[in-house]
Design an enzyme around this catalytic site. Structure first.
Site, PDB file in Angstrom:
ATOM      1  N   PHE A 238       0.918  -1.210   0.040  1.00 10.98           N
ATOM      2  CA  PHE A 238      -0.061  -0.125  -0.038  1.00 10.98           C
ATOM      3  C   PHE A 238       0.999   1.298   0.013  1.00 10.98           C
ATOM      4  O   PHE A 238       0.500   2.324   0.262  1.00 10.98           O
ATOM      5  CB  PHE A 238      -1.029  -0.030   1.230  1.00 10.98           C
ATOM      6  CG  PHE A 238      -1.731  -1.247   1.287  1.00 10.98           C
ATOM      7  CD1 PHE A 238      -2.606  -1.761   0.336  1.00 10.98           C
ATOM      8  CD2 PHE A 238      -1.522  -2.101   2.479  1.00 10.98           C
ATOM      9  CE1 PHE A 238      -3.388  -2.889   0.484  1.00 10.98           C
ATOM     10  CE2 PHE A 238      -2.271  -3.205   2.700  1.00 10.98           C
ATOM     11  CZ  PHE A 238      -3.068  -3.719   1.710  1.00 10.98           C
ATOM     12  N   ILE A 585      -9.640  -4.965 -18.474  1.00 14.59           N
ATOM     13  CA  ILE A 585      -9.467  -5.612 -17.135  1.00 14.59           C
ATOM     14  C   ILE A 585      -8.715  -6.915 -17.572  1.00 14.59           C
ATOM     15  O   ILE A 585      -9.084  -7.784 -18.254  1.00 14.59           O
ATOM     16  CB  ILE A 585     -10.826  -5.872 -16.340  1.00 14.59           C
ATOM     17  CG1 ILE A 585     -11.510  -4.627 -16.029  1.00 14.59           C
ATOM     18  CG2 ILE A 585     -10.776  -6.718 -15.112  1.00 14.59           C
ATOM     19  CD1 ILE A 585     -10.535  -3.531 -15.443  1.00 14.59           C
ATOM     20  N   GLU A 661      -5.681   1.245  -7.125  1.00 19.35           N
ATOM     21  CA  GLU A 661      -5.908   2.360  -5.986  1.00 19.35           C
ATOM     22  C   GLU A 661      -7.380   3.128  -6.512  1.00 19.35           C
ATOM     23  O   GLU A 661      -7.677   3.941  -5.662  1.00 19.35           O
ATOM     24  CB  GLU A 661      -4.686   3.523  -6.389  1.00 19.35           C
ATOM     25  CG  GLU A 661      -3.568   2.892  -5.994  1.00 19.35           C
ATOM     26  CD  GLU A 661      -2.350   4.024  -6.252  1.00 19.35           C
ATOM     27  OE1 GLU A 661      -1.425   4.091  -5.309  1.00 19.35           O
ATOM     28  OE2 GLU A 661      -2.113   4.097  -7.477  1.00 19.35           O
TER      29      GLU A 661
END
Ligand code: FES
Ligand code: FES
Lengths: 702, 181
Positions: A238, A585, A661
């Site tokens: 992260f 995707i 994100e």
């Protein structure tokens, strides 16, 4: 044949993870391994005058105590550099303390128990200096960091904002604050360092292998080819594992001194100060609009924390430059130096907290205009990027908004706060837009045929839970025409071709495009008649002109329903939906997981997460998982993410954009707006805890 | 300044316990937790250390069938106990139904919390069978049921920062059929 890319296949590293076989950094063992424990500073600013470590040295099993008095020579720290994560990270380099919790000594012993007990016995005496710990106090000394991020400048100004704002019929002028937040990934930072024949191997928990490799080699004044960095499994990053931290450097130094492998694992408590965090921010948003909701001016100005030990500027206002149309615009970013630990990127640096302000301000504007918040956004949809003045590569914000509204049942929302009730709960709905910059970075990949039917992919990319192993296998399988099971993906090793690693949501697209190139080249050579066995090809990608010619973002829309307890002010999320558009995707299942994960981070940002500074000591007092609150199972009801079909021909050869994100961007604002709709409390200081909601509820009762 | 007390191995206690069906006799530093014993002395690194303070659940194992944070127990306290870790859950080649369900439902991302989540879910099933109430029940004297609300309440000791929560709950509910106890 159906495309393999995009299919929601199960993670190929899933079996290793569900059986406990996946070895993370702290799971690694080396023969004769010793254990290090770090001693950290108990002051925020000053000098070490003495270190008393006799007891530690005499503790049974202790092998060494390292302090600034005997630490080996290392490269000096560089205040500014193009690649801040590849800089030297010298440890125990001087008697100066620049923030609370900075490492001041290392104890190495035969067992972790002995190391820890001995570390506890080290006494450090300091000469303290005064520090500045509150962002508000430092605002007078705020300065322009010149560069925000991704090469963008910290300011932008178009038209005459002040005049347009003053002339606007409806105006919003509000200050929003966001607190310090912590990555709090489940895997603490850990490193095992081992030397063999003058060569160093470091197993560590890292997002960026290439820059970690450079950072470690440079810090220890070693030739790069004498250093090997390995990070096969990473228990969450992260942003918190973008830099190399003290564990890696100290383990490498101690292992060299002792001539045996050394492992160092940060304690959960140490992570809050030894590593990085998201800076707190103060943001002012001014919006001016005509009666029909057309924005005439947008101004978004931010101030965020930087640290004396290192400069960092969170690009808080960047997304505001592209989200809505308005002829008069101003954005600016300022930072102020505090004597706190060092901030750095945390999931969606910039958008994650910038949209908490902007998207709540848009909701306030909708209320002031007596307009539906979705209609307000549709009214201000730009035809091209309003500041860069180039076309959008793709932009599907409108379909995200309309599709989300339909699926969520937005038409059942009552405009008037406090009018929907479920027992003791006041119920409300809120929405917000999501936007996140899309980037492509230089990357390389190697693919080698083990046989006519089996291939090995090698790159120094990492999988931090994002699904890299899986999507890269899918890409190779598709291009080479092999089943996914026949592709072996090897990541996280500095010996493999360089990639930008995991960060900024650029990993999958950049690495995927490089791998696509490698596989295409391999196929061409096969077609030209070269033998299969052992045949190998390298592929590359570099960002081209399309990143200047087009404005590239991924988009989405969040919808949240919350309940506010009428008497206590407690806010509970009841359900949440995100609809997103992020190019092609690569894996429908793992992409959805990432988006849901991001949305739940938004729940944390809206309602729970806050690292609290104790101004007496310049320390975070929330330094464990009992006091730094992240969402748990009970906080997360029905949360779903839908992906719209899209292909961005200008993004890269795959047409994909990052999703890691996007989910957090705007999510917290949707919840804040739902709180307002539920009970009329407009809380501009995140997180929205019950103490901030209660005054409104008390007013309602009167 | 407090004096530390060097501990010589002559004074170390011996603990006999069963781990994943295998008997062990261990003589380790008495400060060693069950978690560190599993990880550092027996090479069973599937149980993770996320906090070492009972705040995250990554270290969850089964002790005599009940879930426990292995970081909160010294190994010396587990004399005579039966421990099952993630490594002992499935049969050698076949996965435990929960493991399979976590995989299929993508109830994991980085995977660090996963062994703890899975062991915790096994323990939770048993608690529900034994009628152990939870705070999510309107009437704690009632027989607990297994639904999403109960799962969320009872699994809240297992943090997943990747926030795979919706998929974890789906996996647990889906595997409940295949798991009798
Ligand atoms: S490591 Fe045991 S609960 Fe966190
Ligand atoms: S999968 Fe990463 S913490 Fe749960």
């Amino acid at each position: 044949m159906d495309s393999i890319i995009g299919q929601g296949i199960d993670r190929i590293d899933g079996r290793a993870k569900i059986t406990g076989a996946a070895a993370y950094a702290a799971d690694k063992r080396a023969p004769d391994m010793a254990h290090g424990a770090i001693v950290t500073a108990t002051i925020a600013r000053g000098r070490i005058t003495s270190i008393e470590s006799t007891t530690a040295r005499n503790t049974l099993g202790v092998l060494m105590v390292m302090t600034h008095e005997n630490a080996p020579r290392q490269a000096p720290f560089q205040a500014r550099a193009d690649d801040r994560h590849a800089r030297p990270k010298p440890q125990l380099a001087s008697d100066e303390v620049q923030h609370f919790g900075a490492p001041v000594a290392l104890v190495v012993a035969e067992t972790p128990e002995a190391a820890r007990a001995a570390a506890d016995s080290v006494t450090v005496v300091y000469e303290k200096s005064a520090g500045v710990f509150e962002l508000g106090d430092a605002s007078r000394d705020a300065y322009d960091p010149l560069k925000a991020s991704e090469g963008e400048s910290s300011d932008s100004h178009i038209g005459a904002v002040d005049a347009a704002f003053d002339a606007a019929r409806t105006r919003i002028d509000a200050i929003y604050t966001t607190p310090y937040q912590c990555h709090a990934m489940m895997e603490p930072h850990a490193s095992l360092a081992s030397w063999q024949n003058g060569k160093l191997t470091v197993w560590s928990s890292l997002q960026l292998i290439e820059s970690a490799h450079k950072s470690i080699a440079d810090t220890l004044l070693l030739e790069p080819d004498h250093v090997e960095v390995i990070s096969e499994y990473v228990g969450g990053g992260f942003g918190g594992k973008l830099p190399v931290h003290a564990d890696a450097i100290l383990a490498a130094l101690a292992a060299r001194e002792l001539g045996r492998p050394v492992r160092i694992v940060l304690t959960r408590q140490q992570m809050f100060h030894v590593t990085t965090h998201r800076p707190a921010s103060i943001q002012r948003v001014r919006l001016g609009a005509d009666a029909d909701g057309t924005l005439t001016s947008i101004a978004h100005q931010s101030l965020s924390q930087s640290a004396r030990a290192d400069e960092f500027s969170e690009p808080i206002v960047n997304a505001t430059r592209s989200l809505y149309a308005a002829p008069n615009r101003l954005t600016s970013q300022r930072i102020a130096t505090l004597d706190l630990p060092v901030p750095d990127s945390m999931r969606a640096p910039g958008e994650a907290i910038g949209l908490l302000a902007l998207e709540q301000a848009m909701d306030e504007l909708a209320v002031a205009l007596d307009m539906d918040p979705i209609a307000l956004r549709l009214r201000n949809e730009p035809e091209q990027d309003p500041e860069k003045r180039v076309p959008f590569s793709t932009r599907a914000l409108v379909p995200c908004l309309t599709e989300g509204a339909r699926r969520f049942g937005w038409d059942r929302r009552r405009k008037q706060p406090g009018t929907t009730r479920d027992g003791r709960w006041l119920v409300g709905m809120g929405m917000a837009a999501a936007i996140r910059g899309n980037f492509l970075r230089k990357a390389s990949a190697r693919v080698t045929l083990k046989s006519a039917r089996r291939a090995v992919v090698e790159m120094d990319m990492t999988d931090i839970g994002t699904g890299s192993y899986t999507v890269l296998a899918q890409i190779a399988a598709e291009v080479l025409g092999l089943p996914v099971e026949n592709i072996e993906v090897r990541l996280g090793h500095s010996g493999y071709p360089d990639t930008p690693g995991s960060g900024g949501s650029f990993g999958a697209s950049s690495c995927g495009a490089a791998l696509h190139d490698a596989c295409t080249k391999l196929k061409a050579r096969l077609a030209a008649g070269e033998g299969a066995q052992g045949l190998s090809a390298e592929g590359h990608v570099t960002p081209g002109e399309d990143y200047k010619k087009y404005s590239q973002f991924a988009y989405g829309a969040h919808f949240a329903e919350v309940g506010v307890d009428e008497t206590t002010g407690e806010v509970r999320l009841r359900r949440m939906l995100g609809v997103f558009s992020a190019g092609r995707i690569l894996n429908a299942k793992t992409a959805r997981s990432q988006l849901i994960g991001g949305m739940i981070w938004g729940v944390g940002a809206a309602l729970e997460e806050e690292a609290v500074v104790d101004p007496r000591f310049g320390a975070f007092i929330t330094r464990d998982l009992a006091s730094y609150h992240v969402p748990v199972h009970a906080d997360v009801p029905d949360v779903d993410a839908i992906l719209l079909d899209e292909l961005d021909p200008h993004a890269n050869v795959l047409g994909s954009k990052g999703v890691g994100e996007l989910g957090i961007c705007g999510a917290g604002a949707a919840i804040a707006n739902a709180v307002y709709n539920a009970c009329g409390a407009r809380v501009r200081s995140y997180p929205i805890t019950l103490d901030k909601v209660l005054p409104t509820l008390l007013d309602r009762m009167e | 300044m407090p004096q530390s007390h060097p501990i010589s191995s002559a004074a170390w206690p011996t603990t006999r316990l069963t781990i994943n069906g295998q008997k062990h006799e261990l003589t380790v530093d008495p400060r060693t937790t069950l978690l560190d014993t599993l990880r550092d002395h027996l090479g069973l690194t599937g149980s993770k250390k996320g906090c070492d303070h009972g705040q995250c659940g990554a270290c969850t194992v089964l002790v005599n069938g009940a879930r426990m944070n292995a970081c909160l127990s010294l190994v010396a306290m587990r004399h005579g106990d039966e421990i099952v870790t993630i490594e002992g859950l499935g049969e050698s080649e076949t996965l435990h139904p929960l493991q399979q369900a976590f995989w299929t439902h993508d109830g994991l991302q980085c995977g660090f919390c996963t062994p703890g989540q899975i062991c915790s879910a096994v323990g939770m099933f048993r608690e529900i069978e034994h009628g152990v109430p939870s705070a999510a029940m309107a009437n704690v004297a009632a027989t607990p049921s297994l639904d999403a609300v109960e799962v969320r309440e009872r699994m809240s000791g297992n943090i997943c920062r990747c926030s795979a929560y919706p998929n974890i709950v789906a996996a647990i509910l889906d595997s409940r059929q295949g798991h009798a106890g």
